[in-house]
Write a protein that holds these residues in place. Structure first.
Motif, short mmCIF file in Angstrom:
data_model
loop_
_atom_site.label_atom_id
_atom_site.label_comp_id
_atom_site.label_asym_id
_atom_site.label_seq_id
_atom_site.Cartn_x
_atom_site.Cartn_y
_atom_site.Cartn_z
N GLU A 228 -4.02 -33.69 3.37
CA GLU A 228 -4.42 -32.55 4.20
C GLU A 228 -4.39 -31.23 3.42
OE1 GLU A 228 -2.49 -30.72 8.13
OE2 GLU A 228 -2.28 -32.91 8.00
N MET A 229 -3.33 -31.06 2.59
CA MET A 229 -3.16 -29.80 1.87
C MET A 229 -3.72 -29.84 0.44
SD MET A 229 0.62 -28.46 3.00
CE MET A 229 0.40 -26.97 2.01
N GLY A 230 -4.23 -31.00 0.05
CA GLY A 230 -4.79 -31.11 -1.30
C GLY A 230 -3.75 -30.96 -2.40
N LEU A 231 -2.55 -31.51 -2.17
CA LEU A 231 -1.48 -31.42 -3.18
C LEU A 231 -1.54 -32.62 -4.11
CD1 LEU A 231 1.37 -30.42 -0.72
CD2 LEU A 231 0.57 -28.97 -2.58
N THR A 232 -1.00 -32.47 -5.32
CA THR A 232 -0.90 -33.61 -6.25
C THR A 232 0.44 -34.30 -6.03
OG1 THR A 232 0.21 -32.35 -8.00
CG2 THR A 232 -2.22 -32.32 -7.99
N ASP A 284 0.24 -45.23 10.63
CA ASP A 284 -0.97 -45.92 10.16
C ASP A 284 -1.17 -45.57 8.70
OD1 ASP A 284 -1.38 -46.89 12.70
OD2 ASP A 284 -2.74 -45.26 13.30
N LEU A 285 -1.50 -46.55 7.89
CA LEU A 285 -1.56 -46.33 6.44
C LEU A 285 -2.81 -45.55 6.04
CD1 LEU A 285 -0.53 -49.93 5.33
CD2 LEU A 285 0.95 -47.95 5.54
N PRO A 286 -2.64 -44.49 5.23
CA PRO A 286 -3.81 -43.77 4.71
C PRO A 286 -4.64 -44.69 3.81
CG PRO A 286 -1.76 -42.59 4.23
CD PRO A 286 -1.38 -43.93 4.75
N ASP A 287 -5.91 -44.36 3.60
CA ASP A 287 -6.81 -45.20 2.79
C ASP A 287 -6.26 -45.44 1.39
OD1 ASP A 287 -8.47 -45.36 4.91
OD2 ASP A 287 -9.89 -43.82 4.22
N PHE A 288 -5.69 -44.40 0.78
CA PHE A 288 -5.22 -44.58 -0.61
C PHE A 288 -4.10 -45.60 -0.70
CE2 PHE A 288 -2.63 -40.88 0.70
CZ PHE A 288 -1.37 -41.19 0.20
N ILE A 289 -3.28 -45.72 0.36
CA ILE A 289 -2.20 -46.72 0.36
C ILE A 289 -2.80 -48.12 0.48
CG2 ILE A 289 -0.17 -47.57 1.61
CD1 ILE A 289 0.46 -44.99 0.21
N ASN A 290 -3.78 -48.27 1.36
CA ASN A 290 -4.44 -49.58 1.51
C ASN A 290 -5.05 -50.04 0.19
OD1 ASN A 290 -3.92 -50.16 4.24
ND2 ASN A 290 -5.48 -48.69 4.88
N THR A 291 -5.72 -49.11 -0.52
CA THR A 291 -6.32 -49.46 -1.83
C THR A 291 -5.25 -49.87 -2.83
OG1 THR A 291 -8.06 -47.84 -1.38
CG2 THR A 291 -7.86 -48.61 -3.66
N MET A 292 -4.16 -49.12 -2.86
CA MET A 292 -3.06 -49.44 -3.79
C MET A 292 -2.48 -50.82 -3.49
SD MET A 292 -1.13 -45.75 -4.08
CE MET A 292 0.12 -46.27 -5.27
N MET A 293 -2.36 -51.14 -2.21
CA MET A 293 -1.84 -52.46 -1.82
C MET A 293 -2.79 -53.57 -2.28
SD MET A 293 1.15 -52.34 -0.33
CE MET A 293 1.29 -53.83 0.68
N THR A 326 -9.44 -39.57 -6.70
CA THR A 326 -10.29 -40.50 -7.47
C THR A 326 -9.65 -41.88 -7.59
OG1 THR A 326 -9.25 -39.89 -9.56
CG2 THR A 326 -11.15 -38.56 -8.85
N LEU A 327 -8.33 -41.96 -7.31
CA LEU A 327 -7.53 -43.18 -7.50
C LEU A 327 -7.62 -43.68 -8.93
CD1 LEU A 327 -7.72 -45.17 -4.14
CD2 LEU A 327 -6.00 -43.59 -4.96
N GLU A 328 -7.64 -42.72 -9.85
CA GLU A 328 -7.57 -43.05 -11.29
C GLU A 328 -6.34 -42.37 -11.86
OE1 GLU A 328 -11.27 -41.85 -12.98
OE2 GLU A 328 -12.39 -43.49 -12.05
N TYR A 329 -5.80 -42.99 -12.93
CA TYR A 329 -4.61 -42.41 -13.56
C TYR A 329 -5.04 -41.32 -14.54
CZ TYR A 329 -1.87 -46.08 -11.43
OH TYR A 329 -1.24 -46.90 -10.50
N ARG A 330 -4.22 -40.26 -14.57
CA ARG A 330 -4.52 -39.14 -15.46
C ARG A 330 -3.21 -38.60 -16.03
NH1 ARG A 330 -2.07 -35.60 -12.68
NH2 ARG A 330 -2.28 -35.38 -10.41
N ALA A 331 -3.35 -37.72 -17.03
CA ALA A 331 -2.16 -37.13 -17.65
C ALA A 331 -1.38 -36.33 -16.60
CB ALA A 331 -2.57 -36.23 -18.80
N ASN A 332 -0.08 -36.30 -16.79
CA ASN A 332 0.81 -35.58 -15.87
C ASN A 332 0.49 -34.10 -15.83
OD1 ASN A 332 3.26 -35.49 -14.28
ND2 ASN A 332 3.85 -37.30 -15.46
N LYS A 333 0.44 -33.51 -14.65
CA LYS A 333 0.21 -32.07 -14.51
C LYS A 333 1.51 -31.40 -14.09
CE LYS A 333 -4.65 -32.19 -13.04
NZ LYS A 333 -5.53 -32.04 -11.85
N ARG A 334 1.86 -30.32 -14.77
CA ARG A 334 3.11 -29.63 -14.44
C ARG A 334 2.93 -28.86 -13.12
NH1 ARG A 334 5.87 -25.10 -16.78
NH2 ARG A 334 8.11 -25.33 -16.41
#
Length: 802
Positions: A228-232, A284-293, A326-334
């Motif tokens: 909702e808040m667009g947080l990482t 209810d599980l968000p879409d990103f959780i279902n994909t990860m499962m 994107t459900l892709e892994y990326r470098a850590n952001k501070r």
């Protein structure tokens, strides 16, 4: 009801949880029978050996493999590997009859009602009437499990839900069944707290009980807020970690450690079984959780979850983060927020909540939203999951490692302010909360006469939280009982003639102000009191001396001042040892360097079981300089008198310091010689520690404590020991086991512990050894490589091997 003693327990099911529970009972000295199923087929190793399904080694394979894996796991489930001999293994076919001899049967099998009922049916054939029988279920209703069982079974049956890992997480939920005897509940409540060292919470038989109901809501709520808040995920972990008094693993790292599948299992259980929950859509599980499962990105167990550990092109380990869009892994952001910067100078976590909720940036918005939803949810769980609000706070602190429970956070922000936040989010306020304000109570908790009281909803008044009489809570008594304070310590009168010195410095480091406070406390105690406890209720007893101060003096080459500072430390430790009143160290958590030296010089250590004690000065390029090196030489000398091989004993103590050994529990500290058998004791429940330390100080004073006489009879071995140590450090350097600078530090330590290069074994005074120790410490602070080590520790918090 007749007195009940637990001498032996049976744990049914040896998975991660079952083995962990078995180890924790072994930790507290109870004999354990650990049983699991018989394998249905041979594995390749067994086939190769020509074994059959009838062989005992095959029949006990499941249980033995599980226990072996548990004992090897880190962090260890057991205080000392020697305690594992208290666990006997077996299987549910050959050994089930043995449950007739146990005092408590704990079922920890797979979370399926049909299987649990079948297990209980088999157990009842062998169980002795009157034996406690409990289930470690995390969600199946207790009322369904004992259907069809005898009256005696149902009377002695309930849920006892341990949290994983059983040794470290303190929550112990007790869930009564429809026919559970009240005496059984009272016994388990007390046993959990007094013997298992837990926070016992009696919960209602509702889905996920208390801890998981609120904990999983909190995580699921964040899953929705993050999108909702667009947080990482890094931002959420930064906002929900130590800054608000929660573990470093915060939210997403915690889910990785626990396993996403575990979280999803509990969330689904709540969604399906809590039809009247006003926030059921959050489960209810968000879409990103279902994909990860679907992808099996379950966390640490599958090598990737919200975070993923990889090796980069240079072969260095790198942690990647999952981008939730994107459900892709990326470098850590501070992650960085202006609101968090405002809390950097606020040490007390409770004082940060108002600042965080008032933040003008995205962080402030996040806190206002998440606190509002948390407050709204917990207010509505009363009386559904419990009648008393303090139980929700206890469960979150003990089960999820929160420093403050939801109602304590609400109090810290202000009850009226919390209501404002809820209304801003369009959330209703529960009638009982408005009734509370109308009744004149402006907070959920108050402190009266050193005891915590909570707002009791039915009586509409503040009521004392039960079970506090065995505890001393320093936060509750500090203002009323303080007899002295400076910037580093608070000294309180605990009553019955006993004083307590509480360190109040950052991470309880020992600097000039702490030493001054300790000396002042001894002065006051010798004049007007009977005994002295050194104890606090922070995360750690003390991480050691203030190395920043040592670094500044060494860099400025103020060696006279540094010599005086070290002597002041040594003299203070000797005052602990030779004061006219008994001194007790209440060591817990990290008790390192100077904190360990203080404990070495107390008359007695009342250590929490979770104490990580060690002389770690080698990590910063020096030797223990506050009497630690002297003390380990003295203790070796005392052992010589018992006819042991002298050099071997001294070498053991030399290696304890030289390898910077830190015990992984208080019991391990007996093995390293830091704690002494017959003198020091261990308390499993840290909440009882100050009260127990006070009782021991009083006992020693009442028995007629006599001021000890300074020692002039320490036997040192001189050249005989020094030669052995120097040969050892030479060969270790030659085989690249230690660096040249490590060797230099080790040789300085060798000189101190041998008592110098005396031509023959000689009896010397403690002061002689302290002078050698101080000289060695000082000379090492003139070394560039030592200064590099200290600087690295100050900047990175990790030792440098140069």
């Amino acid at each position: 009801m007749a007195k009940r003693i637990i001498r032996k327990v049976a744990v049914i099911g040896s998975g991660i949880m079952g083995s962990g529970i078995a180890c924790h009972f072994a930790n507290i000295g109870v004999d354990v029978l650990l049983l699991d199923i018989v394998p249905r087929e041979l594995n390749d190793k067994e086939k190769a050996k020509g074994l059959t399904l009838e062989d005992k080694v095959v029949r006990n394979r499941m249980v033995n493999d599980s226990l072996k894996a548990a004992l090897k796991s880190k962090p260890s489930p057991i205080y000392s590997q020697a305690f594992a001999k208290r666990i006997t293994t077996g299987n549910l076919e050959d050994d089930i009859a043995k449950v007739k001899d146990v005092d408590w049967i704990i079922e920890v099998v797979v979370e399926r009602l049909d299987i649990k009922q079948q297990v209980f049916e088999n157990l009842e054939k062998h169980r002795t009437p009157g034996t406690l029988i409990t289930s470690n279920t995390s969600g199946i209703p207790i009322q369904f499990m004992n259907e069809g069982r005898s009256e005696d079974f149902q009377k002695h049956f309930c849920g006892t839900h341990f949290f994983n890992p059983a040794r470290y997480l303190k929550l112990f939920e007790i869930i009564p069944g429809p026919k559970t005897d009240q005496g059984v509940l009272d016994f388990l409540n007390n046993y959990g707290e007094q013997y298992l060292g837990k926070t016992s919470v009696v919960a209602k038989d509702t889905p996920a009980f208390i801890g998981n109901r609120i904990g999983i809501f909190s995580i699921m709520s964040l899953f929705h807020t993050v999108k909702e808040m667009g947080l990482t995920i890094e931002e959420v972990d930064k906002l929900t970690g130590p800054v608000i008094g929660r573990p470093k693993s915060a939210t997403f790292r915690t889910v990785d450690v626990v396993g996403l599948d575990t979280l999803v299992h509990v969330a689904n259980g709540i969604a399906q079984n809590c039809k009247d929950d006003e926030r059921k859509e959050l489960f209810d599980l968000p879409d990103f959780i279902n994909t990860m499962m679907e992808n099996k990105w379950l966390g640490s167990k599958t090598g990737q979850g919200f975070y993923k550990k990889t090796k980069n092109a240079e072969g260095k380990t790198e942690i990647l983060s999952l981008d939730l869009d994107t459900l892709e892994y990326r470098a850590n952001k501070r992650a960085k927020f202006a609101t968090l910067e405002l809390t950097k100078t606020i040490d007390n976590v409770a004082d940060r909540f108002k600042v965080l909720a008032g933040g003008k940036d995205k962080a402030g918005e996040f806190y206002r939203k998440s606190f509002a939803h948390l407050f709204a949810y917990v207010q509505n769980r009363i009386p559904e999951i419990t009648d008393e609000l303090y139980k929700i706070d206890d469960a979150m602190k003990a089960g999820f490692g929160w420093e403050h429970g939801p109602f304590q956070i609400w109090d810290a922000i202000g009850v009226e302010k919390g209501i404002e936040l809820m209304k801003a989010e369009g959330l209703d306020v529960a009638t009982w909360v408005t009734d509370m304000i109308a009744s004149g109570s402006t907070s959920f908790y108050t402190v009266d006469n050193g005891a915590t009281h909570f707002y009791d909803i039915p009586s509409k008044k503040q009521t004392k939280v039960p079970g506090q009489d065995a505890f001393i809570i320093l936060d509750n008594i500090r203002k009323q009982t303080e007899v002295y304070k400076n910037s580093g310590v608070s000294v309180q009168d605990l009553g019955d003639g006993i004083l307590n010195v509480e360190f109040r410095s950052k991470m309880n480091t020992i600097g000039g102000d702490v030493l001054a406070g300790l000396n002042k406390a001894i002065d006051i105690a010798e004049k007007d009191f009977a005994g002295l406890v050194v104890g606090n209720q922070g995360a750690n007893f003390s991480v050691g001396a203030n190395i920043g101060m040592i670094f500044m003096m060494a860099v400025e080459q103020e060696y006279d001042e540094l010599n005086m500072a070290i002597k002041y430390f040594q003299d203070t430790m000797m005052r602990m040892r030779y004061s006219a009143i008994p001194t007790i160290s209440a060591a817990h958590g990290m008790t390192l360097g100077g904190g360990c030296e203080l404990s070495l010089h107390a008359d007695k250590v009342v250590a929490a079981a979770e104490s990580y004690i060690g002389l770690v000065e080698f990590g910063v390029g020096v030797i223990p300089g506050g009497g630690g090196s002297k003390e380990m030489a003295l203790r070796a000398s005392d052992t010589f008198k018992k006819g042991d091989v002298e050099l071997n004993v001294l070498q053991e103590n030399f290696l304890t310091i030289g390898m910077a050994k830190v015990s992984t529990s208080a019991y391990e500290a007996f093995d390293t010689g830091i704690l002494q058998k017959g003198k020091d004791i261990v308390v499993v429940n840290k909440d009882r520690q100050i009260a127990t330390a006070k009782a021991h100080a009083k006992l020693m004073a009442d028995a007629g404590y006599t001021q000890p006489v300074k020692r002039n009879d320490v036997l040192v071995l001189g050249k005989q020991a020094l030669g052995m140590f120097l040969v050892g450090t030479d060969s270790m350097e030659a085989s690249h086991y230690i660096s040249e600078h490590d060797k230099k530090i080790a040789n300085k330590l060798a000189y101190v512990m041998a008592g110098g290069d005396l031509s023959e074994p000689t009896k010397v005074s403690e002061q002689y050894l302290l002078d050698l120790e101080r000289e060695a410490f000082l000379s090492l602070t003139t070394e560039r490589k030592t200064l590099e080590r200290i600087e690295h520790m100050l900047k990175r918090g990790k030792p440098l091997r140069n």
